[in-house]
Design an enzyme around this catalytic site. Structure first.
Site, PDB file in Angstrom:
ATOM      1  N   ASP A   2       0.781  -1.105  -0.210  1.00  0.00           N
ATOM      2  CA  ASP A   2       0.067   0.256   0.216  1.00  0.00           C
ATOM      3  C   ASP A   2       0.718   1.413   0.078  1.00  0.00           C
ATOM      4  OD1 ASP A   2      -1.735  -1.854   0.328  1.00  0.00           O
ATOM      5  OD2 ASP A   2      -3.182  -0.857   1.849  1.00  0.00           O
TER       6      ASP A   2
ATOM      7  N   HIS B  28       3.462  -2.820   3.164  1.00  0.00           N
ATOM      8  CA  HIS B  28       3.693  -0.962   2.604  1.00  0.00           C
ATOM      9  C   HIS B  28       4.903  -0.944   1.888  1.00  0.00           C
ATOM     10  CE1 HIS B  28       0.403  -0.743   5.741  1.00  0.00           C
ATOM     11  NE2 HIS B  28      -0.194   0.411   5.303  1.00  0.00           N
TER      12      HIS B  28
END
Ligand code: NI
Length: 210
Positions: free
Chosen positions: A11, A155
């Site tokens: 992400d 992430h």
């Protein structure tokens, strides 16, 4: 025998470590799903093209990473729409998946997603890879909590997360896992716009069909 699959999801990028991550995934012949933020995607469309060319899937993670569940419907739609346009401009395809920032989903977010043809994707393995988290700890959490059908949250804007990827790939592959994109977890059953998916193995445990 069915293949054991997990979906690695990254992400908030693309960011400074995304190129290196793509190298690692290519070396391992592993595919992943990237939930990109519109403002970052707009700054680095070349990385989106590379993701797409190398078999990864790009999902919509809103325009500027605000909590959409606190926004009026028009702002939710605008946030997804602007990011969709950026992704389409970069790779010639619109995302069919969205992950709302913070996993914050409410009725308005679902309605907008349904209207826009977006299936909503959460996660069921949180590696807690916040900035500063140690790569070894991130990898350990990912490997220990993985299960067939897991959607693993990472992430690509955090250095530690990308540093953890070689171990995650090696350990899980050693356990017989294949790395697939999120829609591949659901196979021919497909994914429905407006519905929230948090795991490939427990796909309807919390959310009624709507
Ligand atoms: Ni995010």
């Amino acid at each position: 025998k069915r293949t054991k699959c997990v979906a690695l999801t990254f992400d908030d990028g693309p960011g400074p470590y995304t190129g290196r991550l793509l190298d690692l995934l290519a070396d391992a012949k592993a595919r992943a799903t990237f939930f990109t933020v519109g403002t970052s995607a707009a700054a680095q469309p070349g990385l989106l093209r590379r993701m797409s060319a190398e078999g990864h899937l790009i999902g919509n993670h809103s325009w500027s990473h605000r909590d959409l569940s606190k926004q009026p419907t028009s702002r939710i739609a605008d946030s997804f729409e602007r990011t969709k346009d950026i992704v389409r401009a970069a790779i010639g395809q619109e995302p069919t998946l969205a992950r709302p920032p913070y996993g914050a989903v409410d009725e308005d977010v679902r309605d907008v997603a349904r209207e826009m043809g977006l299936a909503l994707v959460g996660w069921d393995v949180n590696t807690r890879d916040q900035p500063g988290a140690k790569a070894s700890e991130i990898a350990k959490r990912a490997v220990e909590k993985a299960h067939p059908g897991a959607i693993i949250l990472l992430h690509d804007i955090n250095r530690g997360s990308v540093d953890a990827v070689p171990d995650i790939l090696k350990e899980l592959r050693g356990k017989g896992y294949t790395f697939v994109t999120v829609p591949e977890l659901y196979g021919s059953a497909g994914m429905r716009a407006g519905r929230l998916y948090e795991s490939g193995s427990l796909q309807s445990r919390k959310q009624p069909l709507t």
